[in-house]
Every structure is written in structure tokens, then in C-alpha cells.
Design an enzyme around this catalytic site. Structure first.
Site, PDB file in Angstrom:
ATOM      1  N   HIS A 156       0.933  -1.324   0.108  1.00  0.00           N
ATOM      2  CA  HIS A 156      -0.154   0.078  -0.047  1.00  0.00           C
ATOM      3  C   HIS A 156       0.830   1.277  -0.013  1.00  0.00           C
ATOM      4  O   HIS A 156       0.660   2.140  -0.802  1.00  0.00           O
ATOM      5  CB  HIS A 156      -0.905  -0.139   1.251  1.00  0.00           C
ATOM      6  CG  HIS A 156      -1.923   1.082   1.372  1.00  0.00           C
ATOM      7  ND1 HIS A 156      -3.120   0.993   1.026  1.00  0.00           N
ATOM      8  CD2 HIS A 156      -1.637   2.401   1.800  1.00  0.00           C
ATOM      9  CE1 HIS A 156      -3.580   2.358   1.175  1.00  0.00           C
ATOM     10  NE2 HIS A 156      -2.696   3.138   1.485  1.00  0.00           N
ATOM     11  N   GLU A 157       1.725   1.317   0.783  1.00  0.00           N
ATOM     12  CA  GLU A 157       2.686   2.467   0.899  1.00  0.00           C
ATOM     13  C   GLU A 157       3.614   2.735  -0.269  1.00  0.00           C
ATOM     14  O   GLU A 157       3.711   3.752  -0.564  1.00  0.00           O
ATOM     15  CB  GLU A 157       3.537   2.364   2.161  1.00  0.00           C
ATOM     16  CG  GLU A 157       2.641   2.259   3.640  1.00  0.00           C
ATOM     17  CD  GLU A 157       1.604   3.329   4.075  1.00  0.00           C
ATOM     18  OE1 GLU A 157       1.642   4.536   2.998  1.00  0.00           O
ATOM     19  OE2 GLU A 157       0.700   3.052   4.690  1.00  0.00           O
TER      20      GLU A 157
END
Length: 827
Positions: free
Chosen positions: A484-485
Site C-alpha cells: 500500500h505504502e
């Protein structure tokens, strides 16, 4: 006359008049005392006249030039290697002591709020008429407005860049007049030539930025601070183009400033890191917060030798010893980005050293090359962003599937990081590269932040913050969050939202791509991918449904400004709607509705075509700010007419972005995921537990022996769904809960699972599980906020006592927004 903007208490004002003056580069020179919780020093701004006032001859050059070898150091020449000199050294080099700071050699003319005594506090957002400070000073002087909050501003001055040796080559003037207005014009022309140097001269540019930042001052500038702004003027200057284009500000942070978190790490050692929200960096340094203010920066940070300084920077800084016990750290970036993306973390971090891993870890990069054959045409096109050394035009960067990375953590968590984090980073980076191509940034640091961090992760240029909550319970939560990051490198950083209210552009894309990256990192089969994504969709649907039912309607709209999205005042000032609402930080509507919109579009196009369109979008818009329609227009061009079925920009706005509640197309899809094999498997296990619970209730106390139930092994997301389903049961016996915890070893699972377990414990007042709730509230603060509410709702004395006890233990270091929300629940 322009309408006066009056932000409510829930809206975040962006005060900077970026249409008049636009920052191009910051240089920070800071002393950080972690023990006394203070940051003090200077910041130097390099400006260009804003677009509304810029002469046509001064317009920025477009295009994207070739990239210099990334191994070149900024200190190629000896003079470039000199860090920004200290304040005391500066003051000794100027005749009139212009560099002296309040309390360090000159009379302090500021009041207790850091305001000069001849000014008033600003309120609201200045309209265009207020750019002339007629009421306060009886003149029509131009006002430079910067975003600023909870800072003690000590002094502001103009910088004499014309006094810097070598800058004469930046001006075409044959002779110089002694007239001050001519000198002012000369200085501004030097700055214009400096900030518009071509990308292949980035080293020279950084070198001259450093030299100019050390130049003597040539006059103090009067200033006024308000609750959200710093206003600066120069007597007699009426227009932005004549205002000094390099200014130096001395300032000091305040302990209550919300841009940074002063706390202790998990080993009990003091540290500080930037929060990122809700007010971004305006309490760390005066700046221009509107996203349009894309800038580069350099930073020199001095602090005690036991601390490590991590920062958004293209270089992996090596500390330089100064006086005994003090180290200096230097970072820089050459890709222009909003000031809100500047990130710093200072603490007794330990690097978790790389370990040799089996060859199969790198094998995921073997399947990452094919699409480049088809997509090479995009690399041959000029970039659409302002000029900077772009990795998308660097042949070496385009073939780099895994960028250099490091992992840092408090000492006590080093062992916990070795397997999940270090092992997963190269797999996740390679999977991202497989999907989207060139990594926008040249390196990555990953830091395990203190337990008071308010989310599971946060991405900034060159650095990712991860919560300690992702470390426990295997690799699933850690890998998904890393993905996600990492996705934010493309969506949120390399491509940013032009209007901060369009958070879905960042979070929706990262949530959608998280699944794509994580599936590829695990090298799952097509059927496994499909099954796991349908399971994930169901979990997110349930979360969205609950959030829509339990939140204000106005907070559920992804484009709250609707047709006015992206609009700003004449000066460039604006507000971020609901930007200061504490509860909004914990909402996931913009993650979830954004994810479901992208999933809906992918199903319409077909995933292969859709991912090709995403790569096309990245290549077209990297380095730029976008609105929703920029993406949607390009995507619809790639959808064949027969597949559109009435799909238009207007229908997407109406169904997905401009309304509250669950989008209509999603209502029709919600039931389909229940037929997924992984979901059906969970349903079978839920039935077994319900039957077990019934048998336990009917059995007598003497008759303890039960028929053994054969339970299947579940994936982490399946276990989440199982616990959520059991939460819907009205009653579960203590023995059922005991058996449930023992069967799945719930106290050892990841934070998503343990959170549901804690909800079951609270709902059924299962006292043996209270220790797990207490541990969760103390150590998993990124996820535990709403458990406090559940503890209070039951109106059970023991549960309320537990809530108050945990809050008292962590409140001192708790995230400000989290503490506010919890306090409202408890008191």
C-alpha cells in the site's frame, strides 16, 4: 472584489498567496534538541513571481532533460560540500550584525507570540484586497503570506544573493547601478536564472542554492504572525515581481505544534517525527502548503550524536561530526513536491542489517520486463512536468526493479523486523515495478515508528513509516501494508491531487494497487488471486457499509467541493473542507469508495487493459498535480464504445464521487462475493462455531466433554471474516470464546485479527480476554481508538475502568487527534 473566505473550525485554511509568489526551493538549517523538544534555526526561501504576475519572458521552461549519473555527489566541488553555516558564524561575518538572532546578540522586538509589535494577528483567509496592508501600515505594500502555525518567528530578512561570488553569470546586465531598486531587480533576476537552470545542471544549482543561503542579509523585513499565517512585507514594494525573491527566516518550534510528535520509542528513548496531518508541516517550518507550490529542498540538521536523522532525501546521508557530541546530517531532493511531503524522523534508530536471502526472493523480478517492449514509446516522449532530473527518462532507472532500501527500528524491535520487513521489501518493490514500471524515487528507508503513530503506515518521498502493529502475526498484514505504502510513490507522491479534498486519488489507488502488488509479490496463481481479491472485496464492502451507517453524510463524499474542486482564490488561498475534523482521520471512506470505483472500472475494461491504462497515466502525469477528471478522461478514451454502456465522467461523478452513501453500482455487486470459495469456506466454519456454542450452552456443568469438531485452517483475511461474522451473534459463551482463542492462537495473530478478537471480548464481557484488550490499546494505537467507545457503550464498570486506565497510561504521548476523539468518548 473577491469574496472573503471564512473557514469554519472544521476546515483547514491554506493561506499562502501562491498566485503572487511561488516558492521553488527551501533550505533548512536546524538545530534539534530532542531532550528539550525544540527545533531552532533558519529557513531560506527561493521564489519565483507567481503566475498571475509573471512576465511572459520569465515563464518556466518545459520538457524533461537527461538525468545526471545518480552516483554523482553534491559535493563534487569542494565549495558545494560545505554545510550551511551556523548562526553564530553568520553573525560574525556581517558588518551590521544582520544575522544575529533574538536573544543572541540583538534586542528582541517580538512579543510572546513571536509577533513584531507593529502588527496584528491575521484571521481567516486574506482576499486579494488584503494583499495590500492598508489598515495596519497605512500603505499599499505587497504582503507575502506563508502558511505558519505554532511557530515563534524571530526575524525575517532579505538575502543579498548578488554578493555571492559567481552569481554574476546569472545576469545579462553589463553594468550595475547603485540604485537600490536596480540592485533588487538584479537579485531577483539572479534568482530567476538560478531556479530555472536546466535539469542536467542540478548539482551546480544545489551548490549555488547553498552559497546563496549563506549570503549576508540586506535588510530586515517587517512581519506579522497569525493563527494560521505569517505575513511579510517590504516598505515601498507594491508588486510581487519587486518583492525580494530570497528571504531568510529565523524561527523556533513550539512543543504544542501539531506537525511533529515528540515522544519516546518502544525502547523508552526520546525521539521526534513528523505527523503528516492534519496541518502538515506548517508547525515545523513556515511554508507554502497549497499543493501547487511544488518545490525542492535541502536540509542540514544538527543534533546529539546518539540520534539518527532520517529524512525525505535522495541521498543516504552520512553524519559529519561537529563539536564533541554533535553530528550534522544533510539531505536534498531535486524532484519538486509539495511541502506537505517533507518528512523527518530523529531518534535512536538502529539499522536492521541486510541478510542474505535465498535466490527465490529476487525471482519475482524475472517476470517484470515484458511490458516495457510495448510501452517504450512512452519513455521516448517528453515529460509533461516542470523540469527536473527525472528517473522516467533515465535508462538505468527504468531497468531497476528493486531500488536500494534500508530498514530502521528501535533497538528492541530489530529482531522483529528481520523476517517480515527485510524479507518482504524486495518482493514488494519488484511487484510494484512489474505493475507500474519505473520507480519514481531512487531509494527507500523504512522506519518502525513509535507506538503512538496514528495509522498503520505513511509514505513520503524516500521514506515509509510503518506501525509496530504490522510486525506481529506473520507476513500478511506487513506485506499488504508495505505494498500500500509503496503504491503511494506513484499515486500520492509522483502524481498528487491538485485539490487536497480529493484524497481518493491517493488512497483509493493505493488500496486497489495494494492487492495487485501483494498478489504478485506472493506469486499467486490466477485462481488464487481471484479468490483472495473477492474475499478482500467482501471485507471492504462490510467495512464501507458500517462506516456509511456510522458517520456524517458530508464526510462520505469523495469530492466535497464538487464542480468547484481545484478552484482557489485570486491570491491562491483556499480551504481544505473538513480538513480539521478529528474523526475524519480515522475514516476510510475515501480509501474504500475509491478502491471500489477503480475495481468497477477494471471490471469494465478487463484487468490487463486497465493496468496498461494505469501505466499510461503514470507516464503522462508523473511529476504533476491532477484532478479526478484528468484520470477519468484518459481512461474513458481507452474503453471501447461497446463497453462503456453509458459510462461517462458525469455518471461517475454522480454515482461515486459527489454523493454520500454506498454507490448504486456497488449495491448490485455486493452479493456476488458471498459465492467465492474462500468466503463459502468461512461460512462453513462459522456454522461449526455457532453449533459448538449451542452445544456448550445446553450441556451441564458436569458434562464438559464435547464431540470434537474438525476445523479447517484459515487464511488471515478468512479469520478476520470469521470473527466479524461471530460478532453478529447475540451471545457467545465464555467457553466458546476460550476455545476460539485457543484454536486460532488469537493473541499471536496480526493486528487486524486481534482487533476483532478484542471486539468479541468487549461485546461478551469475557474477562479473561481483558488483558488482550489492554495490550491492544497500549501497543496498537493505530487501530485501537474505537475500542474505547465500545468499552464505554456497554456501561460496564470494569470495562469503563479499563478504558480510563489505558487512556491515562498512553495519553501523554498519544496522537493529538486520537486523544481528542478518545477523550470525547470517555468524558
Amino acid at each position: 472584489m473577491e469574496k472573503q473566505l471564512d473557514p469554519t473550525k472544521d476546515d483547514l485554511p491554506l493561506m499562502a498567496n501562491t498566485s503572487h509568489m511561488l516558492v521553488k526551493h527551501y533550505i533548512l538549517d536546524l538545530d534539534v534538541d530532542v531532550e528539550s523538544q525544540s527545533i531552532e534555526g533558519t529557513i531560506v526561501f527561493f521564489f519565483e513571481t507567481g503566475i498571475r504576475y509573471r512576465n511572459s519572458s520569465n515563464t518556466d521552461k518545459g520538457g524533461c532533460h537527461s538525468w545526471f549519473d545518480e552516483t554523482c555527489k553534491i559535493g563534487a566541488s569542494e565549495s558545494c560540500h560545505i554545510p550551511v553555516i551556523s548562526l553564530s558564524a553568520c553573525s560574525s561575518k556581517t558588518e551590521d550584525n544582520d544575522f544575529a538572532v533574538s536573544g543572541k546578540g540583538e534586542k528582541d522586538t517580538s512579543d510572546k507570540n513571536g509577533n513584531h509589535s507593529n502588527g496584528e494577528q491575521a484571521s481567516g483567509i486574506s482576499c486579494s484586497k488584503n494583499c495590500c496592508d492598508t489598515e495596519n501600515l497605512g500603505s499599499t505594500d505587497f504582503l507575502l503570506v506563508l502558511d505558519c502555525c505554532d511557530l515563534s518567528v524571530l526575524k525575517v530578512e532579505e538575502v543579498d544573493v548578488a554578493a555571492v561570488a559567481g552569481t554574476e553569470k546569472f545576469t545579462r546586465s553589463a553594468k550595475l547601478s547603485d540604485a537600490s531598486e536596480d540592485l533588487g531587480d538584479l537579485r531577483n533576476r539572479i534568482v530567476h536564472e538560478l531556479v530555472t537552470l536546466p535539469a542536467d545542471r542540478w548539482e551546480e544549482q544545489l551548490c549555488y542554492y547553498t552559497r546563496c543561503s549563506q549570503a549576508p542579509g540586506c535588510g530586515e523585513l517587517p512581519f506579522t504572525t497569525g493563527p494560521w499565517s505569517l505575513e511579510i512585507r517590504k516598505s515601498g514594494v507594491r508588486a510581487p515581481r519587486d518583492f525580494p525573491h530570497v528571504i531568510r527566516i529565523w524561527y523556533k518550534t513550539k512543543p504544542e505544534g501539531q506537525s511533529v510528535s515528540w515522544t519516546v520509542d518502544q525502547s523508552g528513548r526520546p525521539c521526534v517525527y513528523t505527523r503528516g496531518s492534519p496541518i502538515n508541516n506548517r508547525a515545523l517550518f513556515p511554508c507554502q502548503e497549497p499543493p501547487i507550490a511544488l518545490s525542492t529542498w535541502q536540509a542540514t540538521v544538527r543534533t546529539a550524536a546518539q540520534f539518527v536523522v532520517l529524512m525525505s532525501g535522495e541521498n543516504s546521508a552520512e553524519p559529519v561530526p561537529l563539536q564533541e557530541g554533535v553530528l550534522s546530517w544533510y539531505y536534498y531532493v531535486t524532484m519538486p513536491m509539495p511541502a506537505s511531503t517533507f518528512t523527518i524522523a530523529i531518534g535512536s534508530w538502529q539499522e536492521v542489517k541486510q541478510q542474505p536471502f535465498p535466490a527465490d526472493v529476487q525471482s519475482s523480478s524475472d517476470f517484470s520486463l515484458p511490458f516495457f517492449q510495448a510501452d517504450v514509446r512512452w519513455h521516448e516522449e517528453h515529460c509533461g512536468h516542470v523540469e527536473y532530473p527525472c528517473r522516467f527518462q533515465n535508462p538505468g532507472a527504468r531497468l531497476q526493479s528493486v531500488i536500494p532500501y534500508r530498514v530502521f527500528a528501535p533497538f528492541c524491535l530489530m529482531e522483529s523486523c528481520k523476517d517480515p520487513v527485510l524479507r518482504l521489501i524486495p518482493q514488494c518493490l519488484s511487484a510494484a515495478y512489474t505493475t507500474l514500471g519505473t520507480h519514481p524515487f531512487s531509494r527507500l528507508d523504512v522506519l518502525i515508528v513509535p507506538s503512538n503513530f496514528s495509522s498503520l503506515g505513511m509514505a513520503s518521498p524516500h521514506i515509509i513509516f510503518l506501525s509496530q502493529s504490522v510486525l506481529l502475526g506473520g507476513r500478511h498484514l506487513c506485506g499488504a501494508r508495505l505494498c500500500h505504502e509503496i503504491a503511494h510513490a506513484w499515486f500520492g507522491l509522483a502524481i498528487g491531487a491538485r485539490d487536497w479534498t480529493e484524497e481518493w486519488i491517493s488512497e483509493g489507488f493505493a488500496t486497489y494497487l495494494e492487492d495487485i502488488f501483494w498478489a504478485r509479490a506472493q506469486q499467486l496463481s490466477h485462481d488464487e488471486v481471484k479468490a483472495q481479491q473477492e474475499l478482500k472485496a467482501l471485507l471492504r464492502w462490510r467495512r464501507l457499509r458500517d462506516e456509511v451507517q456510522n458517520s456524517e453524510e458530508e464526510l462520505q463524499v469523495l469530492r466535497p467541493n464538487k464542480e468547484n474542486t481545484g478552484e482557489v482564490s485570486e491570491s491562491g488561498a483556499s480551504i481544505v473542507k473538513h480538513g480539521l475534523k478529528a474523526e475524519k482521520i480515522f475514516m476510510q471512506v475515501h480509501y474504500l469508495k475509491g478502491y471500489f470505483l477503480l475495481r468497477f472500472l477494471a471490471r469494465t475494461m478487463g484487468e490487463a487493459s486497465y493496468l496498461a491504462s494505469l501505466r499510461k497515466f503514470v507516464h503522462k502525469f508523473h511529476g504533476q498535480l491532477v484532478l479526478s477528471q484528468d484520470f477519468l478522461y484518459m481512461l474513458l478514451e481507452d474503453i471501447p464504445e461497446q463497453k462503456r454502456s453509458g459510462l461517462t465522467i458525469e455518471s461517475i461523478f454522480q454515482n461515486w464521487l459527489d454523493t454520500s452513501g454506498i454507490p448504486k453500482p456497488l449495491l448490485e455487486e455486493g452479493e456476488t462475493w458471498k459465492e467465492c470459495q474462500l468466503v463459502q469456506q468461512v461460512s462453513g466454519e462459522v456454522s461449526k462455531w455457532i453449533q459448538t456454542n449451542q452445544k456448550i450452552r445446553k450441556s451441564s456443568k458436569k458434562k464438559r466433554k464435547q464431540d470434537e469438531v474438525i476445523l479447517q485452517k484459515l487464511l488471515p483475511d478468512q479469520l478476520v471474516l470469521l470473527l466479524e461474522s461471530l460478532l453478529e451473534e447475540k451471545t457467545l459463551c465464555p467457553r466458546t470464546l476460550q476455545c476460539l482463542e485457543k484454536t486460532y492462537k488469537l493473541h499471536e495473530q496480526d493486528a487486524e485479527i486481534r482487533h476483532r478478537w478484542c471486539e468479541l471480548v468487549v461485546k461478551h464481557k469475557y474477562m479473561p480476554g481483558y488483558r488482550d484488550v489492554e495490550k491492544f490499546l497500549r501497543e496498537d494505537q493505530a487501530m485501537g481508538v474505537y475500542l474505547y467507545g465500545e468499552l464505554m457503550l456497554n456501561e460496564d464498570a470494569k470495562q469503563q475502568e479499563l478504558a480510563h486506565k489505558c487512556f491515562a497510561a498512553v495519553r501523554e504521548h498519544m496522537d493529538v487527534s486520537s486523544a481528542k476523539v478518545v477523550a470525547e468518548m470517555l468524558f
